[in-house]
Design a protein around this motif. Structure first.
Motif, mmCIF file in Angstrom:
data_model
loop_
_atom_site.group_PDB
_atom_site.id
_atom_site.type_symbol
_atom_site.label_atom_id
_atom_site.label_comp_id
_atom_site.label_asym_id
_atom_site.label_seq_id
_atom_site.Cartn_x
_atom_site.Cartn_y
_atom_site.Cartn_z
ATOM 1 N N ARG A 124 14.969 -12.251 -33.440
ATOM 2 C CA ARG A 124 15.785 -11.536 -33.300
ATOM 3 C C ARG A 124 17.181 -11.592 -33.796
ATOM 4 O O ARG A 124 17.937 -10.811 -34.239
ATOM 5 C CB ARG A 124 15.845 -11.057 -31.768
ATOM 6 N N ALA A 125 17.610 -12.949 -33.641
ATOM 7 C CA ALA A 125 19.149 -13.228 -34.484
ATOM 8 C C ALA A 125 18.975 -13.263 -35.690
ATOM 9 O O ALA A 125 19.739 -12.770 -36.418
ATOM 10 C CB ALA A 125 19.282 -14.795 -33.571
ATOM 11 N N LEU A 126 17.849 -13.599 -36.521
ATOM 12 C CA LEU A 126 17.569 -13.575 -37.887
ATOM 13 C C LEU A 126 17.511 -12.285 -38.325
ATOM 14 O O LEU A 126 18.116 -11.699 -39.324
ATOM 15 C CB LEU A 126 16.454 -14.154 -38.162
ATOM 16 N N SER A 127 16.945 -11.118 -37.581
ATOM 17 C CA SER A 127 17.156 -9.953 -37.900
ATOM 18 C C SER A 127 18.308 -9.402 -38.062
ATOM 19 O O SER A 127 18.712 -8.368 -38.834
ATOM 20 C CB SER A 127 16.294 -9.038 -36.628
ATOM 21 N N LEU A 128 19.288 -9.657 -36.859
ATOM 22 C CA LEU A 128 20.757 -9.251 -37.094
ATOM 23 C C LEU A 128 21.427 -9.699 -38.167
ATOM 24 O O LEU A 128 22.173 -9.072 -38.900
ATOM 25 C CB LEU A 128 21.237 -9.882 -35.796
ATOM 26 N N PHE A 129 20.948 -11.029 -38.573
ATOM 27 C CA PHE A 129 21.723 -11.908 -39.681
ATOM 28 C C PHE A 129 21.374 -10.896 -40.898
ATOM 29 O O PHE A 129 22.550 -10.489 -41.931
ATOM 30 C CB PHE A 129 21.014 -13.192 -39.689
ATOM 31 N N TRP A 130 20.162 -10.324 -41.182
ATOM 32 C CA TRP A 130 19.799 -9.538 -42.164
ATOM 33 C C TRP A 130 20.181 -8.086 -42.051
ATOM 34 O O TRP A 130 20.635 -7.518 -43.272
ATOM 35 C CB TRP A 130 18.258 -9.783 -42.422
ATOM 36 N N LEU A 131 20.448 -7.512 -40.872
ATOM 37 C CA LEU A 131 21.011 -6.415 -40.698
ATOM 38 C C LEU A 131 22.397 -6.214 -41.482
ATOM 39 O O LEU A 131 22.912 -5.497 -41.946
ATOM 40 C CB LEU A 131 20.988 -6.002 -39.308
ATOM 41 N N ALA A 132 23.202 -7.345 -41.164
ATOM 42 C CA ALA A 132 24.606 -7.678 -41.612
ATOM 43 C C ALA A 132 24.842 -7.695 -43.004
ATOM 44 O O ALA A 132 25.771 -7.812 -43.654
ATOM 45 C CB ALA A 132 25.035 -8.658 -40.605
ATOM 46 N N GLU A 133 23.872 -7.958 -43.524
ATOM 47 C CA GLU A 133 23.807 -8.656 -45.029
ATOM 48 C C GLU A 133 23.927 -7.230 -45.768
ATOM 49 O O GLU A 133 23.330 -6.286 -45.894
ATOM 50 C CB GLU A 133 22.196 -9.223 -45.444
ATOM 51 N N PRO A 134 25.212 -7.435 -46.784
ATOM 52 C CA PRO A 134 25.302 -5.903 -47.478
ATOM 53 C C PRO A 134 24.429 -5.823 -49.003
ATOM 54 O O PRO A 134 24.560 -4.598 -49.099
ATOM 55 C CB PRO A 134 26.852 -6.369 -47.817
ATOM 56 N N ASP A 135 24.276 -6.920 -49.335
ATOM 57 C CA ASP A 135 23.420 -6.953 -50.642
ATOM 58 C C ASP A 135 22.178 -6.405 -50.468
ATOM 59 O O ASP A 135 21.111 -6.743 -49.710
ATOM 60 C CB ASP A 135 23.344 -8.270 -51.332
ATOM 61 N N ALA A 136 21.772 -5.063 -51.158
ATOM 62 C CA ALA A 136 20.531 -4.314 -50.826
ATOM 63 C C ALA A 136 19.309 -5.284 -51.102
ATOM 64 O O ALA A 136 18.016 -5.349 -50.364
ATOM 65 C CB ALA A 136 20.519 -2.993 -51.308
ATOM 66 N N ALA A 147 17.018 -12.868 -24.742
ATOM 67 C CA ALA A 147 18.539 -12.991 -25.141
ATOM 68 C C ALA A 147 19.133 -11.582 -25.334
ATOM 69 O O ALA A 147 18.406 -10.730 -25.922
ATOM 70 C CB ALA A 147 18.384 -13.776 -26.516
ATOM 71 N N VAL A 148 20.131 -11.445 -24.971
ATOM 72 C CA VAL A 148 21.185 -10.260 -24.979
ATOM 73 C C VAL A 148 22.127 -10.910 -26.474
ATOM 74 O O VAL A 148 22.786 -11.561 -26.210
ATOM 75 C CB VAL A 148 21.716 -9.966 -23.779
ATOM 76 N N LEU A 149 22.162 -10.324 -27.491
ATOM 77 C CA LEU A 149 22.762 -10.505 -28.487
ATOM 78 C C LEU A 149 23.982 -9.709 -28.863
ATOM 79 O O LEU A 149 23.911 -8.399 -28.328
ATOM 80 C CB LEU A 149 21.693 -10.412 -29.918
ATOM 81 N N THR A 150 24.829 -10.336 -29.717
ATOM 82 C CA THR A 150 26.108 -9.630 -29.693
ATOM 83 C C THR A 150 26.227 -9.371 -31.419
ATOM 84 O O THR A 150 26.056 -10.429 -32.016
ATOM 85 C CB THR A 150 27.206 -10.372 -29.262
ATOM 86 N N ALA A 210 16.076 -2.112 -34.421
ATOM 87 C CA ALA A 210 15.100 -2.057 -33.283
ATOM 88 C C ALA A 210 14.373 -3.643 -32.895
ATOM 89 O O ALA A 210 14.261 -3.927 -31.818
ATOM 90 C CB ALA A 210 13.677 -1.488 -33.603
ATOM 91 N N VAL A 211 14.552 -4.505 -33.972
ATOM 92 C CA VAL A 211 14.002 -6.024 -33.511
ATOM 93 C C VAL A 211 15.084 -6.540 -32.636
ATOM 94 O O VAL A 211 14.807 -7.118 -31.586
ATOM 95 C CB VAL A 211 13.717 -6.669 -34.629
ATOM 96 N N TRP A 212 16.271 -6.542 -32.981
ATOM 97 C CA TRP A 212 17.491 -7.337 -32.472
ATOM 98 C C TRP A 212 18.173 -6.607 -31.371
ATOM 99 O O TRP A 212 18.386 -7.453 -30.344
ATOM 100 C CB TRP A 212 18.457 -7.883 -33.357
ATOM 101 N N ARG A 213 18.371 -5.494 -31.336
ATOM 102 C CA ARG A 213 19.162 -4.773 -30.267
ATOM 103 C C ARG A 213 18.378 -4.662 -28.860
ATOM 104 O O ARG A 213 19.420 -4.598 -28.149
ATOM 105 C CB ARG A 213 19.314 -3.402 -30.694
ATOM 106 N N PHE A 214 16.833 -4.399 -28.667
ATOM 107 C CA PHE A 214 16.416 -4.099 -27.326
ATOM 108 C C PHE A 214 15.752 -5.494 -27.071
ATOM 109 O O PHE A 214 14.838 -5.719 -27.340
ATOM 110 C CB PHE A 214 15.637 -2.962 -27.690
ATOM 111 N N PRO A 215 16.245 -5.935 -25.728
ATOM 112 C CA PRO A 215 15.519 -7.142 -25.323
ATOM 113 C C PRO A 215 14.289 -6.688 -24.316
ATOM 114 O O PRO A 215 14.326 -5.614 -23.996
ATOM 115 C CB PRO A 215 16.641 -7.925 -24.432
ATOM 116 N N ASP A 216 13.584 -7.944 -23.864
ATOM 117 C CA ASP A 216 12.794 -7.815 -22.679
ATOM 118 C C ASP A 216 11.584 -6.410 -23.101
ATOM 119 O O ASP A 216 11.034 -5.845 -22.150
ATOM 120 C CB ASP A 216 13.419 -7.228 -21.463
#
Length: 283
Positions: free
Chosen positions: A23-35, A60-63, A115-121
């Motif tokens: 989930r943290a890695l999904s957030l990492f790639w979500l923030a990546e600007p290069d398509a 985990a509740v991610l920021t 959808a992967v990173w944002r919603f826990p549980d």
């Protein structure tokens, strides 16, 4: 799960070390600007998870960072009505259509990652499903972006709009609303629109583009089915009646009005019931 190696994610353009958790890695790639880099990273991430090189923390509740999703400087984002329409009997016109579709797929990568990173549980199967969606959307984006190159253009050469992500922002507080209104409304609209777009491209003798749309339609039926499955799961979990719940959420979040033509066969294949389609005034 075993700790991953970083080989699959090593790239000189990355500004930080990618996480080892899905989930943290999904957030990492979500923030990546290069398509292109985002699409590549998502593909490798899914394989790494399937190879048990990544852990999964469902609680985990991610920021998120201040600016998500990461986007390239181009295309310029404008209001939907400001996106220029070009004649399909020109290369530029067909390229603008392919560009619009590529932009939809780029947004779809971001939506699946969100959808992967944002919603826990949620159950592990939920995260696996949306990881698959992210990887397939990355594949679609690559097909369309590569086809644009054969036409003499690049992703970013035309303006685009951001309405798909705007609905994601509206539903960021509730996974039920997200499942109801993004896959079941916005992505399902793609099931309706794709056959006509394919016909236009085939008529213009762009058989390669028409075949790409065949792949996209096949996979998008599965993506809408995933949305339907988790919407049904959440309705059952919260003891909500699905048809009534969907109608209420559509009003609450001002979901786009559904307009004909409708691809009833594809919608049924994606898990909509006949009763749901009748309630939506589709069948």
């Amino acid at each position: 799960m075993n700790s991953p190696t970083l080989e699959a994610f090593s790239d000189s353009t990355l500004t930080s070390t990618p996480p080892h958790e899905l989930r943290a890695l999904s957030l990492f790639w979500l923030a990546e600007p290069d398509a292109r880099l985002k699409a590549k990273g998502v593909t490798e991430m899914r394989q790494a998870y399937l190879d048990r090189q990544l852990s999964l923390d469902t609680h985990a509740v991610l920021t998120s960072p201040d600016q998500i999703p990461g986007r390239p400087a181009r295309p310029e984002l404008v209001a939907p009505l400001e996106v220029k329409r070009r004649a399909m009997n020109t290369v530029e016109g067909r390229a603008s259509l392919i560009h619009a579709l590529a932009h939809i797929e780029f947004n779809a990568i971001n939506l699946a990652l969100d959808a992967v990173w944002r919603f826990p549980d949620m159950p592990e199967a939920y995260y696996l499903d949306w990881l698959q969606v992210a990887q397939e959307e990355a594949y679609h984006f690559g097909l369309l972006a590569d086809h644009l190159v054969t036409m003499g253009y690049q992703y970013g050469d035309f303006s685009a709009h951001n309405s798909l992500w705007e609905l994601a922002e509206k539903t960021q507080e509730d996974v039920l609303a997200r499942m109801a209104l993004v896959p079941r409304t916005m992505e399902a609209r793609g099931l309706d629109a794709t056959p006509a777009l394919r016909a236009k491209l085939a008529q213009a003798k762009d058989q390669a583009a028409a075949e790409i749309l065949d792949i996209i339609l096949r996979d998008e039926i599965g993506h809408v089915a995933i949305g339907n499955r988790w919407f049904g799961f959440l309705c059952e979990q919260r003891q909500l009646e699905p048809i009534t719940c969907f109608a209420e959420l559509a009003v609450k979040f001002r979901a786009p009005t559904l307009r004909a033509p409708f691809n009833v066969v594809a919608r049924l294949a994606a898990g909509f019931t006949a009763e749901e389609l009748q309630a939506m005034k589709i069948a």
